[in-house]
Motif scaffolding. Structure first.
Motif, PDB file in Angstrom:
ATOM      1  N   ALA A 524       0.810  -1.220   0.000  1.00 17.53           N
ATOM      2  CA  ALA A 524       0.000   0.000   0.000  1.00 17.53           C
ATOM      3  C   ALA A 524       0.843   1.269   0.000  1.00 17.53           C
ATOM      4  N   SER A 525       2.083   1.167   0.448  1.00 18.29           N
ATOM      5  CA  SER A 525       2.933   2.358   0.495  1.00 18.29           C
ATOM      6  C   SER A 525       3.638   2.629  -0.827  1.00 18.29           C
ATOM      7  N   GLY A 526       3.418   1.770  -1.830  1.00 14.00           N
ATOM      8  CA  GLY A 526       4.082   1.939  -3.124  1.00 14.00           C
ATOM      9  C   GLY A 526       5.414   1.233  -3.208  1.00 14.00           C
ATOM     10  N   LYS A 527       5.694   0.337  -2.257  1.00 14.57           N
ATOM     11  CA  LYS A 527       6.958  -0.402  -2.285  1.00 14.57           C
ATOM     12  C   LYS A 527       6.840  -1.563  -3.265  1.00 14.57           C
ATOM     13  N   LEU A 528       7.664  -1.525  -4.292  1.00 13.86           N
ATOM     14  CA  LEU A 528       7.694  -2.565  -5.319  1.00 13.86           C
ATOM     15  C   LEU A 528       8.837  -3.515  -4.999  1.00 13.86           C
ATOM     16  N   THR A 529       8.494  -4.782  -4.748  1.00 17.69           N
ATOM     17  CA  THR A 529       9.484  -5.797  -4.390  1.00 17.69           C
ATOM     18  C   THR A 529       9.530  -6.860  -5.464  1.00 17.69           C
ATOM     19  N   ILE A 530      10.726  -7.145  -5.971  1.00 16.91           N
ATOM     20  CA  ILE A 530      10.926  -8.197  -6.965  1.00 16.91           C
ATOM     21  C   ILE A 530      11.782  -9.279  -6.317  1.00 16.91           C
ATOM     22  N   SER A 531      11.247 -10.483  -6.244  1.00 18.43           N
ATOM     23  CA  SER A 531      11.925 -11.577  -5.561  1.00 18.43           C
ATOM     24  C   SER A 531      11.908 -12.821  -6.428  1.00 18.43           C
ATOM     25  N   THR A 532      12.681 -13.818  -5.990  1.00 16.19           N
ATOM     26  CA  THR A 532      12.627 -15.107  -6.665  1.00 16.19           C
ATOM     27  C   THR A 532      11.283 -15.762  -6.372  1.00 16.19           C
ATOM     28  N   THR A 533      10.864 -16.662  -7.238  1.00 13.89           N
ATOM     29  CA  THR A 533       9.631 -17.403  -6.977  1.00 13.89           C
ATOM     30  C   THR A 533       9.895 -18.466  -5.922  1.00 13.89           C
ATOM     31  N   ASN A 534       8.844 -19.055  -5.401  1.00 13.76           N
ATOM     32  CA  ASN A 534       8.992 -20.127  -4.412  1.00 13.76           C
ATOM     33  C   ASN A 534       9.790 -21.292  -4.977  1.00 13.76           C
ATOM     34  N   ASP A 535       9.675 -21.501  -6.293  1.00 15.45           N
ATOM     35  CA  ASP A 535      10.415 -22.607  -6.906  1.00 15.45           C
ATOM     36  C   ASP A 535      11.914 -22.436  -6.735  1.00 15.45           C
ATOM     37  N   TYR A 536      12.355 -21.182  -6.700  1.00 14.17           N
ATOM     38  CA  TYR A 536      13.793 -20.905  -6.607  1.00 14.17           C
ATOM     39  C   TYR A 536      14.097 -20.072  -5.363  1.00 14.17           C
ATOM     40  N   ALA A 537      13.460 -20.456  -4.256  1.00 16.45           N
ATOM     41  CA  ALA A 537      13.610 -19.690  -3.015  1.00 16.45           C
ATOM     42  C   ALA A 537      15.037 -19.707  -2.488  1.00 16.45           C
ATOM     43  N   SER A 538      15.822 -20.696  -2.869  1.00 16.56           N
ATOM     44  CA  SER A 538      17.195 -20.780  -2.373  1.00 16.56           C
ATOM     45  C   SER A 538      18.168 -19.955  -3.203  1.00 16.56           C
ATOM     46  N   SER A 539      17.696 -19.389  -4.319  1.00 15.98           N
ATOM     47  CA  SER A 539      18.583 -18.654  -5.221  1.00 15.98           C
ATOM     48  C   SER A 539      18.798 -17.223  -4.734  1.00 15.98           C
ATOM     49  N   THR A 540      19.933 -16.670  -5.100  1.00 14.00           N
ATOM     50  CA  THR A 540      20.257 -15.280  -4.783  1.00 14.00           C
ATOM     51  C   THR A 540      20.335 -14.478  -6.072  1.00 14.00           C
ATOM     52  N   ILE A 541      19.504 -13.443  -6.168  1.00 11.90           N
ATOM     53  CA  ILE A 541      19.482 -12.609  -7.369  1.00 11.90           C
ATOM     54  C   ILE A 541      20.844 -11.954  -7.564  1.00 11.90           C
ATOM     55  N   GLY A 542      21.388 -12.105  -8.765  1.00  6.41           N
ATOM     56  CA  GLY A 542      22.647 -11.453  -9.095  1.00  6.41           C
ATOM     57  C   GLY A 542      23.887 -12.205  -8.666  1.00  6.41           C
ATOM     58  N   SER A 543      23.737 -13.383  -8.040  1.00  2.50           N
ATOM     59  CA  SER A 543      24.913 -14.144  -7.618  1.00  2.50           C
ATOM     60  C   SER A 543      25.553 -14.837  -8.811  1.00  2.50           C
ATOM     61  N   ALA A 544      26.856 -15.200  -8.657  1.00  5.22           N
ATOM     62  CA  ALA A 544      27.569 -15.864  -9.740  1.00  5.22           C
ATOM     63  C   ALA A 544      26.958 -17.228 -10.042  1.00  5.22           C
ATOM     64  N   ALA A 545      26.452 -17.900  -9.001  1.00  3.37           N
ATOM     65  CA  ALA A 545      25.912 -19.253  -9.190  1.00  3.37           C
ATOM     66  C   ALA A 545      24.545 -19.235  -9.833  1.00  3.37           C
ATOM     67  N   ASP A 546      23.718 -18.257  -9.485  1.00  2.00           N
ATOM     68  CA  ASP A 546      22.324 -18.278  -9.927  1.00  2.00           C
ATOM     69  C   ASP A 546      22.026 -17.290 -11.056  1.00  2.00           C
TER      70      ASP A 546
END
Length: 741
Positions: A524-546
């Motif tokens: 409601a405050s206008g905070k836009l959050t982009i995350s991994t899906t539940n399928d890839y919950a263990s992944s880190t966005i922007g990491s060398a591995a993922d």
């Protein structure tokens, strides 16, 4: 024996008896053995042919035993596959439990930004609006020769004058019903002035204490008024008291030239600022309109004619009017009393009156110049003093370009931040500010639109509109990119109005992100959050591995991606499922090893070779498979600190391997089933061939017992007859013997 001499008959009978005995012996042998050929002596061809058939049948019988063992080996393997399938299904059930367990991470890897005013339907954020200015038609004043351009001080109204005909000897003091006037006003007669009523009463003038309720008596006159323009003129008991001045005073109250305030039955009358009272000059009545409205008087024709205002006669109604006359200081088209402007839902009314004093303004409203505003954008512009500037002020209050603070009947105005007040251009056009609250929309009634140049070039438009200047929110026009995350499709979006491939809504963004194993949410405050899906919950966005590195012109607005935070309890639950899974794998291994028969295990890599005929020319090789966990593509989980159930994606990989193992089991079961069908078909074939061979052999050597039984009976009868015949043959010799005795 050769010296013994037998008679011919005896010898003949003896030979018959010998043949019969031999035949009987043969028949009895056949009945005893059931065969008509017991040795090569009986029938060499049949004997040896039958022997060959029996030998082949025996060989095939031996092969049947081998085939039967082969059938059991295949059935043992098939039974093993059935058990393995159940174990694989059990393992899949364990993996599905991991899918249904609480996500293994309390916080997934994400990046976020807050965009003021962003909504699910428009991620760009709040559009900033700036006040724009719209230009009206050019306005001219009432100067002759097409007029001059108006200014802010140009008046909205102007007065008009009409001079009646000469009334001999008339002055303001002349009594209406005597002398030269001789108007003939009677009790109850009326005049209508601009919708107001002047009533004539043939009674004496009242006092302040006897005046009718709601009215006030005007001192030194014969008039009482209600303060709203309606009056009563008292003619006196004999009908000849009221004067022309009394009548003109009542007309001016009705037209708005003058006003009255009432207190304790007394009316105080004052001529409004800028107005000229009607009067009598040179024995002629001079009628003046108010600057805010034309003057129109209706009454009996004879009465108006007696006043020198018309040439009509009779008792019917006649009407006289005074049209306002434009001048250099007024609009070329004067505003009509009662006209309105509706500005963005707020109402501006134009009233034929002088602006009231602050003390007389309604509670909550305030006076500024020649307008009174309620503080909510609704205003009244008073035409007797109103100017073009007053109209623009009222419009600005309606659009929010200006705001007001009302106190003690006065309005203190303030221009809104970033706004510019409406004004009059040097060419005489109105420069109307839209304000920032809404696009400008002005409609009107009466002649307000046309008089103010708001009715379009043709003068037929029913509204005047203008749009604000807008600047979209913080994400508008910016790009956002993500590299491929866990083999997903790289994302490249541009935030815009949703056309030409741009992304506007949250749904649009999620459609793009879903292909890259990511998702977006907005609070409601206008905070836009982009995350991994539940399928890839263990992944880190922007990491060398993922992968999934963020970029684009919008990247600087987003936070740095953090590693996911594991949920200890959930991860422990998932790890316990790893142990169950590995136990099932151990059972798969032991089950595969135990699926053997007579030392042959088709599930442990053994090969079964079956000989299908007596010559060994027809064989079948059944190549076994290795269906231990490794052979099925399954490995133990949780090795080297790994947790294959840590998120949905890794769990789905395990389920995929189980599905493939299940498919391999079904495929091999089909293969074994096909092989078993072939072997069983050959087994049945061999059985039938053995039966054919044995039947053929029997037909060559077996005796017809019915025939042999009949032969035996016949031979026995023949033997008895032969013995009797032999006895008869010997009777002659016995007779000789009798003689010798």
């Amino acid at each position: 024996m050769s010296n013994i001499t037998l008679s011919s008959a005896t010898r003949q009978n003896l030979l018959v008896a010998q043949d019969t005995a031999a035949l009987l012996s043969t028949t009895q042998n056949r009945l005893a053995t059931g065969k008509k050929v017991n040795s090569a002596l009986d029938s060499p061809s049949s004997f040896f042919t039958a022997q060959g058939l029996d030998n082949r049948a025996g060989d095939l019988s031996n092969i049947l035993d081998s085939i039967s063992n082969g059938v059991q080996v295949i059935q043992a393997a098939n039974t093993g596959i059935t058990s393995l399938q159940k174990l694989v299904d059990n393992a899949k059930s364990v993996a599905n439990q991991a899918l249904q367990a609480t996500i293994g991470y309390s916080t997934k890897s994400n990046v976020s930004t807050t965009i003021t005013g962003a909504t699910a339907s428009d991620l760009r954020g709040t559009t900033s609006y700036l006040s724009a200015q719209a230009t009206s038609n050019v306005l001219y004043d009432g100067t002759a020769a097409n007029g001059a351009a108006v200014s802010g001080t140009t008046k909205l109204g102007a007065a008009g004058t009409m001079t009646g005909g000469t009334i001999t000897g008339a002055t303001g003091a002349t009594v209406l019903n005597t002398g030269g006037a001789a108007a003939g006003f009677g009790d109850g007669d009326t005049l209508t002035v601009n919708g107001k009523t002047i009533t004539f009463s043939k009674t004496a003038a009242p006092t302040t204490s006897t005046v009718p309720t709601g009215y006030g008596f005007i001192a030194s006159s014969n008039v009482a008024t209600d303060g709203n323009g309606n009056s009563t003129v008292y003619l006196g008991a004999n009908g000849n008291v009221a004067t022309i001045s009394d009548l003109l005073s009542a007309v001016d109250l009705a037209s708005g030239v003058s006003s009255a305030s009432i207190s304790a039955g007394a009316a105080t009358v004052a001529t409004a600022t800028g107005e000229t009272a009607s009067n009598v000059a040179s024995a002629k009545i001079v009628l003046n309109s108010a600057t805010g409205a034309d003057l129109q008087i209706s009454g009996k024709a004879d009465q108006l004619k007696a006043l020198g205002l018309t040439s009509s006669t009779g008792s019917g109604t006649a009407t006289v009017s005074v049209t306002r006359t434009t001048a250099a200081g007024s609009l070329g088209t004067l505003l009509q009393d009662g006209s309105t402007l509706n500005v963005n839902g707020k109402t501006i009314s134009f009233k034929n009156a002088a602006v009231p004093a602050a003390a007389n303004v309604a509670s909550g409203s305030g006076k500024n110049g020649n307008i009174v505003t309620d503080g909510n954008g609704n205003s009244t512009v008073y035409l007797q003093g109103g100017t073009v500037a007053d109209v623009l002020t009222a419009i600005d209050l309606a659009t929010g370009t200006q705001t007001t603070t009302n106190a003690s009947g006065s309005a203190t105005l303030k221009t809104a931040t970033g706004a510019t007040n409406s004004s009059v251009a040097t060419n005489g056009s109105l420069k109307i500010s839209t304000g920032t609250l809404a696009d400008l929309n002005i409609t009107g009634s009466g002649n307000a639109l046309s008089a103010l140049g708001l009715s379009g070039n043709a003068g037929t438009d029913t509204s005047f509109t203008a749009a604000r200047t807008s600047t979209p929110g913080g994400l508008s026009g910016k790009t956002l990119t993500f590299g491929s995350l866990n083999s997903g499709t790289a994302v490249n979006v541009t935030f815009g109005d949703g056309t030409n491939g741009t992304v506007k809504t949250l749904d649009d963004l999620n459609t793009k992100l879903a292909l890259n194993n990511m998702q977006a949410s907005l609070d409601a405050s206008g905070k836009l959050t982009i995350s991994t899906t539940n399928d890839y919950a263990s992944s880190t966005i922007g990491s060398a591995a993922d992968g999934g590195t963020i970029g684009g012109t919008a990247a600087t607005l987003f936070s740095t991606a953090q590693a996911p935070v594991a949920d200890v309890n959930s991860q422990n639950t998932r790890k316990s499922l790893l142990s169950q899974f590995n136990q099932i794998l151990d059972n798969i291994k032991s089950t595969a090893q135990d699926a053997s028969f007579n030392g042959v295990n088709l599930l442990n890599g053994d090969t079964l070779k079956l000989t299908l005929n007596e010559k060994g020319s027809s064989t079948m090789n059944l190549i076994g498979v290795t269906f231990d966990p490794a052979g099925l593509g399954l490995t133990r989980l949780g090795q080297n600190g790994l947790n294959e159930f840590e998120d949905i994606s890794s769990t789905n990989k395990v389920i995929t391997s189980l599905t493939q193992a299940s498919s391999a089991l079904r495929s091999q079961a089909s293969t074994f089933g096909s092989n078993l069908s072939v072997v069983q078909n050959r087994q049945d074939f061999n059985k039938q061939i053995i039966n054919v061979l044995q039947t053929g052999s029997s037909k060559l050597t077996d005796a017809d017992l019915n025939e042999e039984a009949a032969n035996s009976q016949a031979l026995s009868t023949r033997q008895s007859l032969t013995v009797s015949a032999l006895s008869l043959a010997n009777q002659a010799q016995q007779s000789v013997l009798q003689l010798l005795r």
